[in-house]
Every structure is written in structure tokens, then in C-alpha cells.
Design a protein around this motif. Sequence first.
Motif, short mmCIF file in Angstrom:
data_model
loop_
_atom_site.label_atom_id
_atom_site.label_comp_id
_atom_site.label_asym_id
_atom_site.label_seq_id
_atom_site.Cartn_x
_atom_site.Cartn_y
_atom_site.Cartn_z
N ARG A 14 0.72 -1.00 -0.31
CA ARG A 14 -0.13 0.06 -0.05
C ARG A 14 0.66 1.32 0.05
O ARG A 14 0.31 2.75 -0.30
CB ARG A 14 -0.70 0.05 1.13
N VAL A 15 3.27 1.41 0.30
CA VAL A 15 3.29 2.64 0.08
C VAL A 15 3.64 2.86 -1.51
O VAL A 15 3.29 1.40 -2.12
CB VAL A 15 4.61 1.61 0.72
N PRO A 16 3.02 3.96 -1.57
CA PRO A 16 2.77 4.40 -3.08
C PRO A 16 4.78 4.38 -3.40
O PRO A 16 5.82 4.10 -2.53
CB PRO A 16 3.32 5.80 -2.90
N ALA A 17 4.49 3.86 -5.21
CA ALA A 17 5.81 3.25 -5.50
C ALA A 17 7.18 4.17 -5.20
O ALA A 17 8.45 3.75 -5.48
CB ALA A 17 5.77 3.10 -6.70
N GLY A 18 6.75 5.09 -5.65
CA GLY A 18 7.68 6.34 -5.39
C GLY A 18 8.73 6.52 -4.05
O GLY A 18 10.00 6.81 -3.84
N ARG A 111 3.72 -2.99 -8.30
CA ARG A 111 2.95 -3.98 -9.74
C ARG A 111 3.95 -3.14 -10.85
O ARG A 111 3.71 -1.74 -9.82
CB ARG A 111 1.53 -2.68 -9.34
N LEU A 112 3.58 -3.32 -11.30
CA LEU A 112 5.04 -2.86 -12.44
C LEU A 112 4.36 -1.82 -13.44
O LEU A 112 5.46 -1.02 -13.33
CB LEU A 112 4.67 -4.12 -13.96
N ASP A 113 2.95 -2.12 -13.04
CA ASP A 113 2.16 -1.01 -14.23
C ASP A 113 2.28 0.74 -12.93
O ASP A 113 2.91 2.10 -13.58
CB ASP A 113 1.26 -0.54 -13.40
N ASP A 114 2.97 0.55 -11.32
CA ASP A 114 3.07 2.17 -10.65
C ASP A 114 4.85 2.21 -10.83
O ASP A 114 5.12 3.46 -10.52
CB ASP A 114 3.33 1.34 -9.10
N MET A 115 5.32 1.09 -12.09
CA MET A 115 7.44 0.73 -11.48
C MET A 115 7.32 2.26 -13.07
O MET A 115 8.24 2.67 -13.34
CB MET A 115 7.50 -0.06 -11.45
N GLU A 120 9.10 7.26 -15.72
CA GLU A 120 7.80 7.78 -16.40
C GLU A 120 8.51 9.16 -16.15
O GLU A 120 8.55 10.38 -16.76
CB GLU A 120 6.62 7.41 -17.05
N ARG A 121 7.18 9.51 -14.96
CA ARG A 121 7.97 10.72 -14.35
C ARG A 121 8.92 11.49 -14.01
O ARG A 121 9.21 12.77 -14.01
CB ARG A 121 6.66 10.83 -12.81
N ALA A 122 10.11 10.67 -13.78
CA ALA A 122 11.69 10.95 -12.98
C ALA A 122 11.70 11.34 -14.06
O ALA A 122 12.85 12.53 -14.68
CB ALA A 122 12.14 9.72 -12.88
N ALA A 123 11.67 10.60 -15.70
CA ALA A 123 12.61 10.92 -16.23
C ALA A 123 11.50 11.95 -17.22
O ALA A 123 12.86 12.80 -18.72
CB ALA A 123 12.46 10.12 -17.96
N ALA A 124 10.73 12.79 -17.05
CA ALA A 124 9.97 13.59 -17.78
C ALA A 124 11.16 15.11 -18.81
O ALA A 124 10.87 15.47 -19.40
CB ALA A 124 8.82 13.97 -17.31
N PRO A 125 11.66 15.03 -17.80
CA PRO A 125 13.02 15.89 -17.91
C PRO A 125 13.64 16.03 -19.15
O PRO A 125 13.97 16.27 -20.02
CB PRO A 125 13.87 16.54 -16.75
N LEU A 126 13.83 14.30 -19.58
CA LEU A 126 15.20 14.22 -20.80
C LEU A 126 13.47 13.90 -21.99
O LEU A 126 14.68 14.14 -22.79
CB LEU A 126 15.18 12.86 -20.48
N ALA A 127 12.74 14.41 -21.67
CA ALA A 127 12.02 14.68 -23.41
C ALA A 127 12.38 15.72 -23.94
O ALA A 127 12.25 15.89 -25.44
CB ALA A 127 10.72 14.89 -23.01
N PRO A 133 10.19 9.88 -22.79
CA PRO A 133 10.46 8.79 -21.04
C PRO A 133 9.24 8.22 -21.34
O PRO A 133 9.47 6.73 -20.75
CB PRO A 133 9.40 9.75 -20.76
N ARG A 134 8.44 7.21 -21.93
CA ARG A 134 7.31 6.12 -22.32
C ARG A 134 8.12 5.02 -22.82
O ARG A 134 8.01 3.67 -22.20
CB ARG A 134 6.06 6.82 -22.75
N VAL A 135 9.16 5.37 -23.68
CA VAL A 135 10.17 3.93 -24.03
C VAL A 135 11.12 3.30 -22.53
O VAL A 135 11.45 2.36 -22.85
CB VAL A 135 10.83 4.43 -25.51
N LEU A 136 11.48 4.72 -22.41
CA LEU A 136 12.22 4.30 -21.01
C LEU A 136 11.55 3.35 -20.59
O LEU A 136 12.34 2.64 -19.71
CB LEU A 136 13.22 5.47 -20.48
N ALA A 137 10.94 3.57 -19.68
CA ALA A 137 10.14 3.16 -18.63
C ALA A 137 9.19 2.03 -19.22
O ALA A 137 9.60 0.60 -18.51
CB ALA A 137 8.73 4.09 -18.03
N VAL A 138 9.18 1.65 -20.30
CA VAL A 138 8.80 0.23 -20.70
C VAL A 138 9.98 -0.24 -21.23
O VAL A 138 10.02 -2.17 -20.33
CB VAL A 138 7.76 0.19 -21.76
N ALA A 139 10.94 0.39 -21.17
CA ALA A 139 12.38 -0.85 -21.53
C ALA A 139 13.15 -1.18 -20.36
O ALA A 139 13.39 -2.65 -20.08
CB ALA A 139 13.55 0.14 -22.17
#
Length: 198
Positions: A14-18, A111-115, A120-127, A133-139
Motif C-alpha cells: 500500500r506504500v506508493p511506488a515512488g 505493481r509493474l504499472d506503478d513502477m 516515466e515521471r522521473a524521466a520527464a525532463p529528458l523529453a 520517457p515512456r520508451v525508457l519506462a517500458v524498457a
Amino acid sequence: MLTLTSPFETPLHRVPAGVKLAALAGLSVGLFSLQSLWMVLAATVGLALLYLSFGLGFARFGAAMLRPLWPFFLVLGLWHLWLGEWAAGLLIGARMLVAVGLANLVTMTTRLDDMIAVVERAAAPLARLGMQPRVLAVAIALVIRFTPVLMDKAQQLGQAWRARSAQRVNWRIVLPISLMALDDADRVAEAIRARGGL
């Protein structure tokens, strides 16, 4: 595909992934700043007690996920025994066990979706640099998801080797495992393209 997520529900689920990933980063930095063998061994005992506090089934599941580390510990132990520096080897091995155990604890209770969402949020500045960011997160998610799959296939290949040969499993098993990994990657890429890509 296999999953690293524990089937046993715990309060950590129940603890947030972040929060868990930030705590993991902080604890890992703290762990590797420890120079005392006794403090690192105390952290190892603390980690074991933490696993057990969530139940024996959870602890067994976690121990099974850590089992692939034993070849590294064997090589590390033999090397440091040969050098006559067993204390240094024990310190490195205990640090590795605690670091992987903590990371394992996060993956088992997230859960993998939460990770994917956190990465994706952490990598947003790399856009701004042209990276998606989505590609990095899915990879990263695919690496996490495929690790147990590849380990399971390697184990099956080793069993097939032992069933057909009196020789011990050796380096010749690397090529078939690599080909299986490439084949799986190709099929996943086709599936992603069929669903419209990322």
C-alpha cells in the motif's frame, strides 16, 4: 510471463511506488557508506527479520528470488579466500545481499504499472533532450519482467543438457540462451508494434 510480484499481501503493497524507490536509493547509499563489517552484518540480519515480519510464506518467496545470487557469492568467496582477505569478501558479499534484498523487497511489493509510472515521471525532463520517457519506462519494465523468464529458460536448458549428457553444463549453453532471449525480444517487439507501438 513470470512475475516478481509477491502473491502474499503486505503493508508495503500500500506504500506508493515512488516512496519505496526513493527509500531504496537512500538506503543503498547508506549501506555502501558503511565500512564496519559488523554493521553490514547487522543490516543483513535486520533485512532477514523484515522479510520474516511479513510472514513465513513471504520470506520463502523472497529467499527463492535471491537464490540466483549464489554463483556470485561462490566466486567472491573463493577469490577472497585465495587472496587471504576473507573479511573484505564477507563485507562485499553482505552488502550485495542486502542491496539486492532491498531491491527485491521493492519489486515484490510494487505493481509493474506503478513502477512504469514512477520512472516515466522521473524521466520527464529528458523529453527536452529528445528522449521519450515512456520508451525508457517500458524498457526498464521489460528488463524487470524478462529477468525471471530468462532465468527459468536457462534452468530448463540446463536440465535438458544434464538429461542428454554426462558432462557438466558449461559455456556452450550461452549461445542457445542468447538466441532464446533475442527470439523473445523479437516477439515482444512485434506485439508492441501490433498494438500501435509506444
